[in-house]
Design a protein around this motif. Structure first.
Motif, PDB file in Angstrom:
ATOM      1  N   PRO A 145       0.827  -1.219   0.000  1.00 47.38           N
ATOM      2  CA  PRO A 145       0.000   0.000   0.000  1.00 47.38           C
ATOM      3  C   PRO A 145       0.855   1.261   0.000  1.00 47.38           C
ATOM      4  CG  PRO A 145       0.050  -0.967   2.186  1.00 47.38           C
ATOM      5  CD  PRO A 145       0.815  -1.907   1.297  1.00 47.38           C
ATOM      6  N   GLU A 172       0.233   5.977  -0.412  1.00 46.16           N
ATOM      7  CA  GLU A 172      -0.738   7.052  -0.153  1.00 46.16           C
ATOM      8  C   GLU A 172      -1.866   7.056  -1.175  1.00 46.16           C
ATOM      9  OE1 GLU A 172       1.374  10.692  -0.001  1.00 46.16           O
ATOM     10  OE2 GLU A 172       2.454  10.211   1.852  1.00 46.16           O
ATOM     11  N   PRO A 214      -4.402   2.085  -1.269  1.00 42.05           N
ATOM     12  CA  PRO A 214      -4.316   1.348   0.006  1.00 42.05           C
ATOM     13  C   PRO A 214      -4.194  -0.150  -0.157  1.00 42.05           C
ATOM     14  CG  PRO A 214      -6.576   2.000  -0.421  1.00 42.05           C
ATOM     15  CD  PRO A 214      -5.752   2.605  -1.523  1.00 42.05           C
TER      16      PRO A 214
END
Length: 541
Positions: free
Chosen positions: A422, A424, A427
């Motif tokens: 993951p 930013e 996810p």
């Protein structure tokens, strides 16, 4: 009549504004804080916690700077035909046409998830009808000039005197941080009633003036399911039961961990109490609420039995499943679907290895692997297959392929899957938590390494079919939704084989005592899982 109509026409609509907390975009952590007042610009914060802090600070700033509630204001919710208005407590209390009753207050209403906060200038009875309303300030009983400053009402301002009693006090709220709760008001102190003098010719008054009599307080009214329990409800035992149930429901909502058995008992008690309440008042709405409570109790009790592995109503022995909750079963199906769509190499062996590696790294994109994890799978050339996954860029290992195959539990090899890592902006494809990942991985290993499948020396395609059937049967083991069967095309695509080869795979699972009453038709596979493997199943819900 003319005076009353004239007074009503001069009423002004109460103020109303909302502060909201909304996500900026799907899959993103930052949030947007917006205010319905025209002069307020939206803010973007990096996280929900920062956004909630900013929203509350923005709301408090408005409350400090805004004027106090006006005694002559019309209910803001009444202006929009609010349905939470309640009737007067008795025939003597006749509400004015512009509000239910009570003093005008400034109330803050919020949702349970903390996504929006709404400020209303309304009467106290309307605020009481909202379960989440918190009173910030209360208007004085008589018309008086209000301070439109951040410090709200001034405590040192002279208050109008009432005949026969002390001067009325004006409520205040702090200039530093407004109180989001009902403020305690000072109890009015009345003059003692003079005693009647002895003797028939005494000139002492038989009773004190009306304004000097002590106030008779009614008992507090309970609240349950957004309904107020009448203080004069009879029998008293029913009134007390409803009040206690409302408190128990609110206490349950404040729990950090759910307890479905407790929730089922509360709903059952609510259904019985609401039925009794409906008998007393002949209210059809109460009967409907009682019926909904009965359904909620049955659902919560059934979910509780599923979680603890018991059969409902004592029907037969319970199936103790390896994965116990419907959410876990759905996550297992989500992992199988992701692997089917994103396997980097063709073939059943590659898909089986990709599945097991995905379950090891699903949460963070990294994990540990030892040689036995790979050698325990039915792979003809595991080193070559691992090398292909590394060359394709789908798999990353800390050493060489030979070191991975030779690694032991005391010195595992660190692996990574970049597509599952993951960041930013992404996810990751899975939403389950850190504690569930090892449960799903252990479940898949139990299915793939099941004793009779190992003894029968079944290949990767047979074990992939076993995984598909374990997640494609209902609670009784019947294949497909409602036992109608599973499509052959979907099974062949998952097992990475031709549809014509499925009959042989089904025969091998039947020989391994996995399937019973299996029948391969033109488009469907029907049958059921044997009782021996039901604990490994993820029932369709």
């Amino acid at each position: 009549m003319g005076v009353e109509a004239h007074a009503t026409n001069e009423r002004v609509t109460g103020r109303r504004w909302t502060v909201r907390l909304d996500p900026v975009g799907r899959g993103r952590a930052d949030v947007r804080v917006s205010c319905s007042r025209p002069a307020c610009a939206a803010q973007v914060l990096p996280s929900a916690a920062d956004g909630r802090t900013a929203a509350i600070a923005h709301l408090k700033a408005h409350l400090r700077a805004g004027p106090a509630p006006r005694p002559s204001a019309q209910c803001a919710c009444r202006a929009e035909e609010c349905h939470t208005h309640i009737r007067p407590a008795g025939p003597r209390e006749r509400p004015v046409p512009w509000r239910c009753g009570g003093a005008v207050v400034l109330a803050v209403i919020t949702d349970r998830e903390g996504r929006w906060w709404q400020v209303l200038e309304c009467c106290s009875r309307c605020a009481a009808a909202h379960p989440t309303a918190k009173v910030v300030a209360t208007a004085p009983a008589a018309e008086a000039p209000a301070q439109a400053r951040a410090d709200g009402f001034r405590a040192d301002a002279p208050a109008p005197a009432t005949p026969g009693g002390p001067a009325a006090t004006t409520p205040t709220f702090s200039a530093i941080s407004p109180h989001f709760s009902h403020s305690a008001t000072a109890a009015a102190t009345g003059t003692a009633v003079p005693q009647q003098a002895s003797g028939p010719r005494s000139s002492a008054p038989r009773s004190a003036p009306r304004s000097a009599r002590p106030t008779r307080k009614r008992p507090p009214r309970g609240r349950i399911a957004q309904r107020l329990v009448p203080h004069d409800l009879r029998p008293v035992a029913l009134r007390d039961e409803l009040t206690e149930l409302g408190e128990l429901f609110r206490a349950y909502q404040a729990r950090t961990e759910p307890d479905l058995a407790v929730l089922a008992d509360l709903h059952a008690r609510k259904a019985e109490a609401f039925n009794a309440w409906a008998e007393v008042t002949a209210d059809t709405g109460l009967r409907l609420d009682a019926r909904r409570a009965e359904q909620a109790a049955a659902t919560a009790r059934l979910q509780h039995l599923h979680r603890i592995g018991q059969a409902p109503d004592g029907e037969g022995p319970a199936v103790v499943r390896l994965l116990t909750a419907p959410a876990q079963w759905n996550h297992a199906r989500a992992v199988l679907a992701h692997v089917a769509e994103n396997a980097p190499l063709p073939g059943a062996e590659a898909r089986l290895l990709v599945l097991m590696v995905t379950l090891r790294t699903a949460q963070s994109g990294v994990g540990n692997l030892v040689g036995q994890d790979i050698k325990g799978l039915p792979l003809q050339d595991p080193e070559h297959l691992v090398g292909q996954l590394v060359e394709s860029g789908w798999l990353g290992i800390s050493g060489t392929v030979e070191e991975l195959i030779a690694s032991r539990p005391e010195s595992p090899t660190r692996i990574s899957v970049p597509s599952l890592t993951p960041d930013e902006d992404d996810p990751g494809p899975f939403t389950f938590g850190r504690k569930l990942r090892p449960k799903l991985s252990g479940w898949a290993q139990r299915v793939v390494g099941e004793k009779k499948l190992r003894k029968g020396k079944t290949g990767a395609d047979v074990r992939l079919l076993a995984l598909a059937l374990a997640t494609g049967a209902d609670g009784e083991g019947r294949l497909g939704p409602g036992g109608e069967g599973i499509g052959l095309d979907a099974l062949a695509s998952w097992c990475a084989v031709d549809p014509g080869d499925l009959s042989d795979l089904v025969d091998r699972l039947t020989a391994a005592d996995w399937l019973a009453e299996a029948d391969v038709t033109g488009t469907l596979l029907t049958g059921r899982l044997t009782e021996r493997v039901l604990p490994l199943g993820c029932p369709l819900t």
